[in-house]
Motif scaffolding. Structure first.
Motif, mmCIF file in Angstrom:
data_model
loop_
_atom_site.group_PDB
_atom_site.id
_atom_site.type_symbol
_atom_site.label_atom_id
_atom_site.label_comp_id
_atom_site.label_asym_id
_atom_site.label_seq_id
_atom_site.Cartn_x
_atom_site.Cartn_y
_atom_site.Cartn_z
ATOM 1 N N GLY A 3 -2.418 -5.375 0.577
ATOM 2 C CA GLY A 3 -1.854 -4.067 0.903
ATOM 3 C C GLY A 3 -0.761 -4.089 1.950
ATOM 4 O O GLY A 3 0.194 -3.320 1.885
ATOM 5 N N LYS A 4 -0.862 -4.994 2.928
ATOM 6 C CA LYS A 4 0.089 -4.968 4.038
ATOM 7 C C LYS A 4 1.313 -5.853 3.801
ATOM 8 O O LYS A 4 2.167 -5.996 4.670
ATOM 9 C CB LYS A 4 -0.599 -5.410 5.342
ATOM 10 C CG LYS A 4 -1.712 -4.468 5.779
ATOM 11 C CD LYS A 4 -1.167 -3.088 6.141
ATOM 12 C CE LYS A 4 -2.294 -2.083 6.323
ATOM 13 N NZ LYS A 4 -1.867 -0.709 6.043
ATOM 14 N N ASP B 77 0.824 -1.212 0.000
ATOM 15 C CA ASP B 77 0.000 0.000 0.000
ATOM 16 C C ASP B 77 0.861 1.267 0.000
ATOM 17 O O ASP B 77 0.489 2.278 -0.596
ATOM 18 C CB ASP B 77 -1.001 -0.008 1.163
ATOM 19 C CG ASP B 77 -0.335 -0.273 2.506
ATOM 20 O OD1 ASP B 77 0.902 -0.400 2.528
ATOM 21 O OD2 ASP B 77 -1.053 -0.360 3.520
ATOM 22 N N LEU C 92 -5.739 -0.758 -5.760
ATOM 23 C CA LEU C 92 -5.387 -2.163 -5.539
ATOM 24 C C LEU C 92 -6.544 -3.062 -5.967
ATOM 25 O O LEU C 92 -6.331 -4.129 -6.555
ATOM 26 C CB LEU C 92 -5.044 -2.392 -4.066
ATOM 27 C CG LEU C 92 -3.641 -1.953 -3.658
ATOM 28 C CD1 LEU C 92 -3.447 -2.095 -2.161
ATOM 29 C CD2 LEU C 92 -2.590 -2.774 -4.405
ATOM 30 N N VAL D 53 -5.836 4.437 -2.549
ATOM 31 C CA VAL D 53 -4.952 3.269 -2.573
ATOM 32 C C VAL D 53 -5.749 1.956 -2.663
ATOM 33 O O VAL D 53 -5.484 1.137 -3.550
ATOM 34 C CB VAL D 53 -3.987 3.274 -1.363
ATOM 35 C CG1 VAL D 53 -3.283 1.937 -1.213
ATOM 36 C CG2 VAL D 53 -2.968 4.390 -1.517
ATOM 37 N N PRO D 54 -6.756 1.740 -1.776
ATOM 38 C CA PRO D 54 -7.526 0.499 -1.901
ATOM 39 C C PRO D 54 -8.266 0.403 -3.236
ATOM 40 O O PRO D 54 -8.372 -0.681 -3.818
ATOM 41 C CB PRO D 54 -8.537 0.578 -0.748
ATOM 42 C CG PRO D 54 -8.126 1.694 0.110
ATOM 43 C CD PRO D 54 -7.200 2.571 -0.639
#
Lengths: 265, 386, 288
Positions: free
Chosen positions: B154-155, B120, B145, B141-142
């Motif tokens: 993301g992580k 992310d 993605l 960002v989400p």
């Protein structure tokens, strides 16, 4: 595999391993042994003691340890900033001036340390810069001596950096300073740590320039070891040498742990 | 001369593009090369390159390595400085603009994700670099993605992802700051064949979702170009050899290099062209007369090449059909879903592919093949036409 | 409108190369300026003259120091090359348990100060050291039989110990690039180890040997700690001479003259080293 037969291999080892141990293992072992010796009049010490160690953390010896650590950290830190700056600045230059300046930043590594010490002594005992007799001159001597190694390490690291990452960062709108802070320096971190470790180790062991310029109040470990051994206190010298070696290795190992962590990411 | 014909065949570039700067983000921006040359010392890697990618269009540049296609893309990105000419994004002249001021997205072959940042953070990088507000970043960002099907990752750190996943993240990262144009430099070359095919589908879908995005796609793989691109430019030695719509370039290659590079066509040397009805023409190949389309309007009596794709041949054992060529079989290869047959005809080695045959010909056997004249084009001979 | 905003090539090369100025300035003040002052001081205190130069270069002390410096440097380098080649060969091609440990030990030795080994030698080879004590016990001698430590041989032995890793490191890097299959094929064709070493390994190792050797030469010429710690009266090298002139005799002019000679010698060796590395390529020589 060069030697195929088992007997041949064993014979090779039988020569090489003891040779290796004799050359590198024995000296280290002997110093450590001497550092705990109370009396050594026979083949091996007859009495073991930790008295030298308790002495080492007192008075002059402890000051020398502190002096060495501070000098090492400060000089290596300064050399890291200067070397990284130079390496980054040189990267964007045209090949010809770049090669000339590259050589220039390397040259301090070729000049004998005693001459560097002498130069500083001559230069900073007269105006405009009067530094003789200060701690500063010791720091400067160490800085000059290790700057080339720091610069070399960082340059080597920069040349191995994936250029794509930096270009992609730029295409994403990162201006030069933002890119440097968020991409280039983090990617360079393992090499910066390695550069710092090498500088620190070199500074910890520096004798030639220090012995020329050190003021009475700022003694480093090597100088202290020399004066101890010169006046015949060789067990105390061995103790300080063991501490010097151990401190250097501890810092090196610690930093290389951090560096591996940074590398994996 | 060849350049002149290429220029003629570029209706897109001559059309004036009207796109105001404010509407650019919404309706897409063109990418324009105007007579761009790039030289390194005495080496010219891009010669007077002129090409336009219209807003919302995908143009693929293909060519062998060293053909200058990547140089062209990197010139748009700003990593290569043209020695002459102009580069436009939208109606901005970006020729001397720093890369970070160009508002582009770029995806490279080896992903180049930032290894020290989580996925992310990678995607947020462009937004942060542009000084976007934190709540914008948290929303965008989400979104990006999810667009590439990586919402759940993301992580993670890049090293924990497969090659295909890394490339998706790289695409999301490039799209996050809403660039006007997207530059893809061999984005699928580092992936293995199966993942490459599925990524190709996803890229096509992505462009359907973002129809205003202008894409310059550099590849050496013709399948990628044919699948994705509206227009294809074929490059060699720093020059544009051919440019046109993907289909028409495949069906009517303007020259030998284009025909061979795109789809490995058989090029049969023919002579004495005689125009027929419509765009049909007849030419002499060895002892036989063949009919094909004269799409390029080659003059009467000229020499030319008959461009036949391997799968355009129909196999017969004897020359009963019109447009037949007789030959001797050199090799027969069965590849499961196809038969590849190589034969010699009129001193030429010719390749054909067909659906699997129950009784394939034997090596040394005399066979005949024919083709549909509407499927086959006459191509000018390079030696004469420049 | 957009086009009007950006006109002409932006001159961005000039300010960028200015970034190099700060570190350059730092080094100029802290390194070049002192070096220049040494050169100036070597020419006497008033009008520049070569009088001091002549006097020093003709003095027995200087000639003696130069002689010892050169002899020690060359002997120690030769020793490092032989020992380093043998040890690297064994570590790389006759792998034994603990070979990795051995190469870690080498890196450690590089990181440690050089004079430590001299201190250790005092305990091993010194007149009251392990070896002499053992021999005196076993043979019933009154006086220590081994007495080389406080001579130039002691210095050479210490330097060989300390600087051999500098030869081994590039050698090990080179050896790791040699195709093991090449050696296996050679031995399957009946070549004996000695022949393989001579025909395959030695040629491949030559760049590393030359690079490591010239680095050793440079480091041994400049070595100070070992010579100082051994403290033998008749083993005086140039760096030690500079130290004793400046610190013990306060004769700065003489010290500066010797320093100029020492620096010129070192820079010459450094140039040689760079040429060698550039010629063979930094990678194949395995140099940082």
């Amino acid at each position: 595999m060069l030697v195929w037969s088992k007997s041949g291999r064993i014979a090779t080892w039988a020569v090489a391993v003891p040779l290796f141990l004799l050359i590198y293992g024995l000296p280290i072992g002997v110093i450590v042994l001497a550092s705990v010796s109370g009396q050594w009049n026979d083949i091996l010490p007859t009495k073991l003691t930790l008295a030298h160690y308790s002495d080492a953390f007192r008075a002059d010896s402890f000051d020398a340890l502190k002096g060495s650590l501070v000098t090492g950290v400060v000089a290596s830190g300064a050399a890291l900033v200067c070397g990284t700056w130079a390496a980054l600045a040189l990267r964007k230059m045209k090949p010809v001036p770049r090669r000339i300046l590259d050589l220039f930043f390397f040259i301090p590594s070729a000049v004998p340390s005693v001459s560097i010490g002498l130069g500083l002594l001559v230069a900073f005992s007269q105006p405009p810069l009067l530094l003789n007799g200060t701690k500063m001159i010791v720091l400067i001597a160490h800085f000059v001596l290790i700057s080339a190694f720091t610069y070399g390490n960082v340059t080597a690291g920069l040349s191995r950096l994936p250029i794509d990452c930096e270009q992609v960062a730029e295409s994403l709108g990162a201006r030069p300073f933002y890119r440097l802070r968020r991409v280039t320096l983090p990617l360079l971190a393992p090499y910066l740590i390695a550069a710092f470790s090498l500088s620190f180790a070199l500074s910890m062991g520096e004798l030639g320039a220090t012995v020329m310029v050190y003021p009475p109040g700022w003694v480093t470990l090597p100088v202290r070891i020399f004066s101890l051994s010169d006046r015949g206190a060789i067990f105390d010298a061995a103790t300080m040498a063991t501490i010097l070696g151990a401190a250097t290795l501890l810092v090196l190992i610690g930093l290389s742990r951090i560096s591996t962590k940074a590398m994996v990411r | 001369m060849a350049e002149a014909t290429v220029m003629e065949r570029m209706p897109a570039s001559s059309k004036p593009v009207v796109a105001s700067a404010s509407a650019a983000a919404a309706s897409g921006s063109r990418i324009g090369f105007e007579d761009v040359s790039v030289t390194y010392g005495s080496l010219t890697v891009l010669h007077s390159f002129t090409l336009t990618v219209n807003p919302g269009e995908i143009v693929a540049l293909i060519g062998p390595s060293g053909s200058g296609k990547t140089t062209a893309l990197r010139a748009v990105a700003g990593f290569v400085k043209p020695s002459s000419g102009r580069i436009l994004i939208g109606d901005r002249d970006v020729t001397y603009l720093a890369p970070y001021d160009r508002k582009i997205g770029m995806v490279v072959q080896n992903y180049a994700l930032f290894p020290h940042m989580r996925v992310d953070e990678n995607v947020a990088f462009g937004l942060r670099a542009h000084g976007a507000a934190e709540d914008v970043i948290r929303k965008r960002v989400p979104e990006c993605l999810a667009m590439v099907g990586m919402a759940a990752y993301g992580k993670r750190y890049p090293r924990e992802l497969s090659g295909g996943q890394q490339q998706r993240v790289a695409i999301a990262r490039a799209l996050a700051p809403r660039p006007q144009v997207l530059l893809l430099d061999e984005p699928l070359s580092a992936l293995d064949a199966q993942i490459r095919r599925s990524m190709l589908d996803e890229l096509a879908k992505l462009h359907r979702d973002l129809p205003n995005l202008t894409v310059l796609y550099v590849t050496h793989d013709q399948t990628e170009a044919l699948t994705l691109a509206n227009h294809i430019g074929i490059m060699r030695d720093g020059r544009l050899q051919a440019f046109g719509g993907a289909q028409s370039l495949f069906r009517h290659p303007p020259n030998r290099f284009a025909a061979e590079f795109l789809g490995r066509a058989n090029l049969l040397p023919a002579s004495d062209l005689q125009p027929g009805e419509g765009d049909r023409a007849h030419v002499r190949f060895g002892g036989t007369v063949l009919s094909a389309r004269n799409h390029h309007r080659l003059p009467k009596g000229s020499d030319c090449l008959v461009c036949v794709r391997p799968h355009d041949f129909r196999f017969t054992r004897t020359a009963t059909e019109p447009n037949s060529i007789g030959g001797t079989v050199v090799s027969v290869q069965w590849q499961g879903d196809v038969h590849n047959i190589t034969f010699e005809a009129g001193g030429q080695t010719v390749r054909m592919t067909s659906t699997p045959m129950a009784s394939p010909p034997a090596i040394g056997e005399a066979i005949a093949v024919h083709f549909d004249p509407d499927e086959v084009t006459l191509v000018p001979e390079d030696a004469r036409h420049g | 409108m957009a086009e009007a905003a950006i006109a002409g090539p932006a001159p961005r090369t000039a300010p960028q190369s200015l970034w190099v100025v700060p570190p350059l300035l730092v080094l100029a003040v802290l390194f070049l300026y002192p070096l220049a002052l040494i050169a100036r001081a070597s020419l006497g205190e008033e009008a520049p003259s070569f009088a001091a130069f002549e006097q020093v270069l003709k003095s027995g002390q200087f000639i003696d120091g130069l002689y010892h410096t050169v002899v020690i440097a060359i002997s120690a380098t030769a020793g490092c090359l032989v020992l380093g080649f043998i040890l690297a060969l064994v570590i790389a091609f006759v792998p034994f348990p603990g070979a990795r440990l051995a190469s870690r030990l080498i890196d450690t030795v590089i990181a440690l100060p050089t004079f430590l080994v001299t201190l250790a030698f005092t305990f091993i080879y010194g007149s009251a050291g392990i070896i002499n004590e053992t021999l005196m016990h076993v043979l019933g001698l009154e006086l220590p039989p081994i007495n080389f430590l406080y001579s130039q041989w002691g210095v050479i032995l210490a330097e060989v110990t300390v600087y051999t890793p500098f030869v081994m490191r590039p050698l090990l890097a080179t050896f790791s690039l040699i195709d093991q299959a090449q050696i296996e094929v050679a031995s399957s064709l009946g070549a004996r180890p000695a022949r393989i070493v001579r025909r395959i390994i030695l040629p491949a190792a030559l760049p590393a040997l030359v690079a490591g050797g010239s680095l050793c030469l440079l480091l041994t010429v400049n070595e100070f700690g070992i010579v100082l710690f051994i403290g033998a009266k008749d083993v005086i090298t140039l760096p030690l001479l500079i130290y004793s002139k400046a610190i013990q005799e306060f004769d700065y002019t003489t010290a500066c003259v010797i320093a100029v000679v020492n620096v010129v010698l070192s820079l010459g060796l450094y140039t040689l080293y760079r040429i060698v590395v550039a010629h063979f390529g930094g990678k194949s020589a395995g140099v940082v």
